[in-house]
Design a protein around this motif. Structure first.
Motif, short mmCIF file in Angstrom:
data_model
loop_
_atom_site.label_atom_id
_atom_site.label_comp_id
_atom_site.label_asym_id
_atom_site.label_seq_id
_atom_site.Cartn_x
_atom_site.Cartn_y
_atom_site.Cartn_z
N ALA A 53 49.12 54.91 -7.52
CA ALA A 53 50.43 55.35 -7.04
C ALA A 53 50.73 54.61 -5.74
CB ALA A 53 50.44 56.85 -6.80
N ILE A 54 51.95 54.14 -5.63
CA ILE A 54 52.35 53.38 -4.44
C ILE A 54 53.46 54.14 -3.74
CG2 ILE A 54 53.33 51.21 -3.61
CD1 ILE A 54 52.09 49.86 -6.06
N ASP A 55 53.30 54.35 -2.43
CA ASP A 55 54.30 55.06 -1.64
C ASP A 55 55.23 54.06 -0.96
OD1 ASP A 55 53.21 57.51 -2.30
OD2 ASP A 55 51.93 57.57 -0.54
N TRP A 56 56.52 54.30 -1.13
CA TRP A 56 57.57 53.46 -0.54
C TRP A 56 58.52 54.32 0.25
CZ3 TRP A 56 57.54 48.23 -1.67
CH2 TRP A 56 56.79 47.82 -2.76
N ARG A 57 59.19 53.73 1.21
CA ARG A 57 60.29 54.39 1.93
C ARG A 57 61.48 53.44 1.90
NH1 ARG A 57 57.93 58.09 0.84
NH2 ARG A 57 56.94 59.61 2.16
N PHE B 129 56.74 49.19 1.93
CA PHE B 129 55.48 49.67 1.35
C PHE B 129 54.70 50.46 2.41
CE2 PHE B 129 50.92 48.90 1.02
CZ PHE B 129 50.67 49.47 -0.21
N LEU B 130 54.22 51.64 2.04
CA LEU B 130 53.43 52.47 2.95
C LEU B 130 51.95 52.46 2.59
CD1 LEU B 130 55.74 55.57 3.41
CD2 LEU B 130 55.52 53.56 4.89
N GLU B 131 51.63 52.75 1.32
CA GLU B 131 50.23 52.81 0.92
C GLU B 131 50.10 52.78 -0.60
OE1 GLU B 131 48.13 56.44 1.60
OE2 GLU B 131 49.79 57.68 0.91
N PRO C 145 46.07 59.21 -7.67
CA PRO C 145 47.19 60.15 -7.53
C PRO C 145 46.97 61.40 -8.38
CG PRO C 145 47.79 58.33 -8.94
CD PRO C 145 46.45 58.00 -8.39
N MET C 146 47.64 62.46 -8.02
CA MET C 146 47.48 63.75 -8.70
C MET C 146 48.37 63.91 -9.93
SD MET C 146 45.14 65.49 -7.24
CE MET C 146 45.49 67.10 -7.91
#
Length: 57
Positions: free
Chosen positions: A6-10, A19-21, A26-27
């Motif tokens: 899973a890739i976290d974006w804002r 890109f954050l992390e 991921p759950m």
């Protein structure tokens, strides 16, 4: 079993994604099994509708 990250974006006010992390565990699988809702497939469909966002598999 699906192996993925899973890739976290804002989204910045300028419309640029930052890109954050990347989370290798991921759950989503747990929630998908409990609810029978296809979360990864839904996320891919949602993200594929974003103008200028390209996916390569």
């Amino acid at each position: 079993m699906l192996e993925w990250t899973a890739i976290d974006w804002r989204l910045k006010p300028t419309g640029e994604y930052v890109f954050l992390e990347a989370n290798p565990s991921p759950m989503f699988l747990h929630f998908e099994q409990q609810t029978k809702f296809r979360i990864p497939e839904s996320l891919v469909n949602l993200l594929s509708e974003i103008k200028g966002f390209n996916f390569e598999f």
